[in-house]
Design a protein around this motif. Structure first.
Motif, short mmCIF file in Angstrom:
data_model
loop_
_atom_site.label_atom_id
_atom_site.label_comp_id
_atom_site.label_asym_id
_atom_site.label_seq_id
_atom_site.Cartn_x
_atom_site.Cartn_y
_atom_site.Cartn_z
N TYR A 72 4.81 -11.44 -15.49
CA TYR A 72 3.86 -11.66 -14.40
C TYR A 72 4.21 -10.83 -13.17
CZ TYR A 72 1.32 -15.49 -16.62
OH TYR A 72 0.52 -16.23 -17.44
N ALA A 73 5.49 -10.74 -12.84
CA ALA A 73 5.90 -9.95 -11.68
C ALA A 73 5.60 -8.46 -11.89
CB ALA A 73 7.39 -10.16 -11.40
N SER A 74 5.82 -7.98 -13.09
CA SER A 74 5.50 -6.58 -13.38
C SER A 74 4.01 -6.32 -13.28
CB SER A 74 6.01 -6.21 -14.78
OG SER A 74 7.40 -6.31 -14.83
N TYR A 75 3.22 -7.27 -13.75
CA TYR A 75 1.77 -7.14 -13.66
C TYR A 75 1.33 -7.13 -12.19
CZ TYR A 75 -3.18 -8.36 -14.12
OH TYR A 75 -4.54 -8.38 -14.01
N ALA A 76 1.89 -8.03 -11.37
CA ALA A 76 1.55 -8.08 -9.95
C ALA A 76 1.96 -6.79 -9.25
CB ALA A 76 2.21 -9.29 -9.30
N ALA A 77 3.11 -6.25 -9.61
CA ALA A 77 3.56 -4.98 -9.02
C ALA A 77 2.62 -3.84 -9.41
CB ALA A 77 4.99 -4.68 -9.46
N ALA A 78 2.17 -3.83 -10.65
CA ALA A 78 1.24 -2.79 -11.10
C ALA A 78 -0.09 -2.91 -10.34
CB ALA A 78 1.01 -2.89 -12.60
N GLN A 79 -0.57 -4.14 -10.17
CA GLN A 79 -1.81 -4.34 -9.40
C GLN A 79 -1.64 -3.83 -7.97
OE1 GLN A 79 -2.46 -8.61 -9.86
NE2 GLN A 79 -4.37 -8.18 -10.92
N ASN A 80 -0.49 -4.12 -7.38
CA ASN A 80 -0.22 -3.68 -6.01
C ASN A 80 -0.19 -2.15 -5.93
OD1 ASN A 80 0.36 -4.12 -3.25
ND2 ASN A 80 2.52 -3.74 -3.66
N ARG A 81 0.45 -1.50 -6.91
CA ARG A 81 0.48 -0.03 -6.92
C ARG A 81 -0.92 0.54 -7.06
NH1 ARG A 81 4.98 -0.91 -10.12
NH2 ARG A 81 3.79 -0.51 -12.00
N VAL A 82 -1.73 -0.05 -7.91
CA VAL A 82 -3.10 0.43 -8.08
C VAL A 82 -3.86 0.29 -6.76
CG1 VAL A 82 -5.31 -0.06 -9.21
CG2 VAL A 82 -3.22 0.07 -10.56
N ARG A 83 -3.68 -0.83 -6.08
CA ARG A 83 -4.35 -1.05 -4.80
C ARG A 83 -3.89 -0.01 -3.77
NH1 ARG A 83 -4.43 -6.08 -4.96
NH2 ARG A 83 -2.26 -6.48 -4.45
N GLN A 84 -2.57 0.26 -3.74
CA GLN A 84 -2.06 1.26 -2.81
C GLN A 84 -2.58 2.66 -3.15
OE1 GLN A 84 2.17 0.67 -3.21
NE2 GLN A 84 2.24 -0.81 -1.52
N TYR A 85 -2.59 3.01 -4.43
CA TYR A 85 -3.10 4.33 -4.82
C TYR A 85 -4.59 4.46 -4.50
CZ TYR A 85 1.26 5.12 -7.39
OH TYR A 85 2.57 5.30 -7.74
N THR A 86 -5.33 3.38 -4.67
CA THR A 86 -6.76 3.40 -4.35
C THR A 86 -6.96 3.63 -2.85
OG1 THR A 86 -7.21 1.91 -6.19
CG2 THR A 86 -8.91 2.08 -4.50
N GLN A 87 -6.15 2.94 -2.03
CA GLN A 87 -6.25 3.15 -0.59
C GLN A 87 -5.86 4.58 -0.22
OE1 GLN A 87 -3.73 0.06 0.94
NE2 GLN A 87 -5.31 -1.52 0.77
N LEU A 88 -4.83 5.11 -0.86
CA LEU A 88 -4.42 6.48 -0.61
C LEU A 88 -5.54 7.46 -0.99
CD1 LEU A 88 -2.28 8.58 0.19
CD2 LEU A 88 -1.43 8.46 -2.16
N LEU A 89 -6.17 7.22 -2.13
CA LEU A 89 -7.28 8.09 -2.54
C LEU A 89 -8.43 8.03 -1.55
CD1 LEU A 89 -7.40 7.57 -6.41
CD2 LEU A 89 -6.87 9.66 -5.17
N MET A 90 -8.70 6.84 -1.03
CA MET A 90 -9.77 6.71 -0.03
C MET A 90 -9.41 7.51 1.23
SD MET A 90 -10.89 2.68 -0.60
CE MET A 90 -10.92 2.41 1.13
N LEU A 91 -8.15 7.43 1.67
CA LEU A 91 -7.73 8.20 2.84
C LEU A 91 -7.83 9.70 2.58
CD1 LEU A 91 -4.58 6.16 3.96
CD2 LEU A 91 -6.78 6.32 5.15
N LEU A 92 -7.40 10.14 1.40
CA LEU A 92 -7.49 11.56 1.06
C LEU A 92 -8.94 12.03 0.97
CD1 LEU A 92 -4.62 11.80 -1.58
CD2 LEU A 92 -4.62 12.70 0.77
N LYS A 93 -9.80 11.18 0.43
CA LYS A 93 -11.22 11.52 0.33
C LYS A 93 -11.83 11.68 1.73
CE LYS A 93 -14.90 12.26 -2.05
NZ LYS A 93 -15.05 13.57 -2.66
N ARG A 94 -11.47 10.77 2.65
CA ARG A 94 -11.96 10.89 4.03
C ARG A 94 -11.48 12.18 4.66
NH1 ARG A 94 -10.23 5.18 6.13
NH2 ARG A 94 -11.42 3.95 4.66
N GLU A 95 -10.19 12.51 4.42
CA GLU A 95 -9.66 13.76 4.98
C GLU A 95 -10.39 14.96 4.39
OE1 GLU A 95 -5.44 16.17 5.51
OE2 GLU A 95 -5.44 14.17 4.62
#
Length: 124
Positions: A72-95
């Motif tokens: 469960y902790a590994s799954y939650a960490a993976a979800q968190n990484r996906v959320r962070q990467y998605t936010q990073l992609l949104m920032l890069l797209k804006r740039e």
């Protein structure tokens, strides 16, 4: 109860009991259940000979709980990484969009200039 103290749980009895069939398969449902039980006893007996403890204890339960918690902790960490990467992609797209706007404005400053950095802007 030890498997060695029970004569019906010996390997030879388990094999011979599980192989008794009539011409149509097992004679009835209770014989089938008994054969399954004998096979299970044989497997337990063999595992006991190999030194494998079949009794569940508190350590086994704790190990299983910790293993499940790790999954469960590994799954939650993976979800968190996906959320962070998605936010990073949104920032890069804006740039990227901001730079695209700057490129459009730069085209109006020198309309005849063809930049070597924008090969898709050059006319062939």
């Amino acid at each position: 109860m030890s498997l060695l103290s029970n004569p019906s749980s010996s390997p030879s009895h388990g094999f011979s009991g599980s192989l008794q069939e009539d011409g149509k398969g097992f004679s009835n449902n209770s014989t089938n259940v008994q054969n399954v039980e004998r096979k299970h006893q044989l497997q337990s007996y063999l595992m006991d000979l190999d030194g494998i403890d079949l009794a569940e204890d508190d350590e086994d339960r704790m190990f299983a709980q910790l293993s499940v918690d790790t999954v469960y902790a590994s799954y939650a960490a993976a979800q968190n990484r996906v959320r962070q990467y998605t936010q990073l992609l949104m920032l890069l797209k804006r740039e990227e969009e901001l730079w695209a706007q700057r490129v459009e404005k730069a085209r109006y400053v020198l309309p005849e200039y063809k930049s070597r950095w924008m090969p898709d802007c050059q006319e062939s």
